[in-house]
Design a protein around this motif. Structure first.
Motif, PDB file in Angstrom:
ATOM      1  N   ASP A  22      51.599   5.201  31.272  1.00 48.43           N
ATOM      2  CA  ASP A  22      52.276   6.496  31.168  1.00 48.43           C
ATOM      3  C   ASP A  22      53.789   6.308  31.069  1.00 48.43           C
ATOM      4  N   LYS A  23      54.226   5.175  30.521  1.00 45.46           N
ATOM      5  CA  LYS A  23      55.647   4.846  30.478  1.00 45.46           C
ATOM      6  C   LYS A  23      56.410   5.597  29.400  1.00 45.46           C
ATOM      7  N   ILE A  28      50.559   9.269  26.775  1.00 46.07           N
ATOM      8  CA  ILE A  28      49.804   8.378  27.650  1.00 46.07           C
ATOM      9  C   ILE A  28      48.875   7.529  26.803  1.00 46.07           C
ATOM     10  N   ASN A  58      53.701  15.643  31.233  1.00 45.71           N
ATOM     11  CA  ASN A  58      53.807  14.346  31.912  1.00 45.71           C
ATOM     12  C   ASN A  58      53.108  14.369  33.268  1.00 45.71           C
ATOM     13  N   HIS A  61      48.912  10.102  35.320  1.00 45.55           N
ATOM     14  CA  HIS A  61      49.486   8.837  35.779  1.00 45.55           C
ATOM     15  C   HIS A  61      48.436   7.739  35.673  1.00 45.55           C
ATOM     16  N   ASP A  64      44.281   7.673  36.507  1.00 47.41           N
ATOM     17  CA  ASP A  64      43.604   8.967  36.428  1.00 47.41           C
ATOM     18  C   ASP A  64      42.506   8.922  35.374  1.00 47.41           C
TER      19      ASP A  64
END
Length: 92
Positions: A22-23, A28, A58, A61, A64
């Motif tokens: 998720d950077k 994602i 956003n 994470h 998930d």
């Protein structure tokens, strides 16, 4: 005059997978794994496909379990989106 009837296509494809990154901003990476039977050896082989999905808020994470839905392309590699309220999806 004749009326043209517009038929809607079937439902969009959707997959359930695990968020692996998720950077990126609003993006994602989701790993979708499927099991397929090998034709010769009759054993199940796990195949993993990585998809980039659009995450507007956003919220997702790493770790998930999410559902992604096919949509129009957002960029060269991103043609999936994360619908709202699709976190920690239970899979049978």
């Amino acid at each position: 005059m004749e009326e043209q009837v517009v038929q809607k296509k079937g439902s969009k494809r959707s997959f359930v997978g695990l968020v692996t990154s998720d950077k990126m901003d609003k993006t994602i990476v989701v790993s979708v794994s499927t099991k397929k039977l090998h034709r010769l050896y009759k054993k199940y082989v796990t195949r993993v496909k990585k998809c980039k999905a659009h995450d507007e808020l956003n919220d997702a994470h790493v770790g998930d379990r999410v559902r992604i839905v096919e949509c129009k392309p957002y960029s060269k590699e991103k043609c999936w989106r994360l619908p709202c309220c699709s976190f920690n999806v239970n899979v049978k």
